[in-house]
Enzyme design. Structure first.
Site, PDB file in Angstrom:
ATOM      1  N   ASP A 181      19.263 -39.204  44.924  1.00 14.23           N
ATOM      2  CA  ASP A 181      18.387 -38.400  45.876  1.00 14.23           C
ATOM      3  C   ASP A 181      17.513 -37.340  45.021  1.00 14.23           C
ATOM      4  O   ASP A 181      18.163 -36.828  44.232  1.00 14.23           O
ATOM      5  CB  ASP A 181      19.382 -37.619  46.890  1.00 14.23           C
ATOM      6  CG  ASP A 181      18.425 -37.006  48.044  1.00 14.23           C
ATOM      7  OD1 ASP A 181      18.710 -37.644  49.168  1.00 14.23           O
ATOM      8  OD2 ASP A 181      17.849 -36.237  47.804  1.00 14.23           O
TER       9      ASP A 181
ATOM     10  N   HIS B 134      19.394 -45.454  55.237  1.00  4.38           N
ATOM     11  CA  HIS B 134      20.118 -45.176  54.282  1.00  4.38           C
ATOM     12  C   HIS B 134      21.259 -44.576  54.217  1.00  4.38           C
ATOM     13  O   HIS B 134      21.636 -43.850  55.280  1.00  4.38           O
ATOM     14  CB  HIS B 134      19.170 -44.200  53.198  1.00  4.38           C
ATOM     15  CG  HIS B 134      18.633 -43.165  53.746  1.00  4.38           C
ATOM     16  ND1 HIS B 134      17.512 -43.091  54.657  1.00  4.38           N
ATOM     17  CD2 HIS B 134      19.156 -41.792  53.903  1.00  4.38           C
ATOM     18  CE1 HIS B 134      17.278 -41.887  55.204  1.00  4.38           C
ATOM     19  NE2 HIS B 134      18.278 -41.086  54.709  1.00  4.38           N
TER      20      HIS B 134
ATOM     21  N   ASN C   8      22.107 -40.341  58.528  1.00  4.94           N
ATOM     22  CA  ASN C   8      21.367 -39.880  59.734  1.00  4.94           C
ATOM     23  C   ASN C   8      20.555 -40.870  60.502  1.00  4.94           C
ATOM     24  O   ASN C   8      19.808 -41.580  59.882  1.00  4.94           O
ATOM     25  CB  ASN C   8      20.509 -38.664  59.155  1.00  4.94           C
ATOM     26  CG  ASN C   8      21.257 -37.688  58.381  1.00  4.94           C
ATOM     27  OD1 ASN C   8      22.209 -37.150  59.100  1.00  4.94           O
ATOM     28  ND2 ASN C   8      20.709 -37.275  57.278  1.00  4.94           N
TER      29      ASN C   8
END
Ligand code: 5GP
Ligand code: ZN
Length: 118
Positions: A31, A100, A87
């Site tokens: 990330d 993801h 999410n």
């Protein structure tokens, strides 16, 4: 593939990323704004916006992502455990609409849900 999806651009190599794993179906990369010492994401190369659009045809792919998570987490040094977060949709706080799985760990991982929030 979606033309203007950031993660599809990463899959196509149009946006650079720090790869942790790649095969013909999935990609894992770190990330850009890590929330813990180790924070990478596992994505399908297929443009699937979120779990909300997934169905039985995606079962094997979703299973593959989840089974890769502990393997890659340990490769990245998370030998004591890790957190996975997916999410889904605006109500789930999703910002990039290409499915993801976040894998997060290292340091002090706080409880995920603040119990004082209704
Ligand atoms: P979401 O909130 O959708 O679950 O998570 C999206 C994540 O993608 C965020 O943690 C954000 O830091 C990460 N991200 C957004 N753009 C990029 C990028 O161009 N490269 C990388 N490596 N991560 C990104
Ligand atoms: Zn995409």
């Amino acid at each position: 593939m979606s033309d203007n999806c950031i993660f599809c651009k990463i899959v196509r190599g149009e946006i650079p990323c720090k790869k942790a794993y790649e095969d013909d179906e999935v990609l894992a990369f770190h990330d850009i704004h890590p929330v813990a010492p180790v924070h990478f994401m596992l994505i399908p190369k297929l443009h699937l916006p979120s779990l909300l659009e997934a169905d039985e045809r995606h079962a094997a792919l979703l299973g593959k992502l989840l089974l890769l998570a502990p393997k890659l987490a340990q490769e990245q040094g998370l030998t004591n455990g890790f957190r996975t977060v997916i999410n889904s949709g605006k109500g789930g706080g999703q910002e990039v609409f290409h499915l993801h799985v976040h894998v997060i760990g290292g340091g002090n991982i706080p409880p995920m849900v603040k119990r004082d929030v209704a």
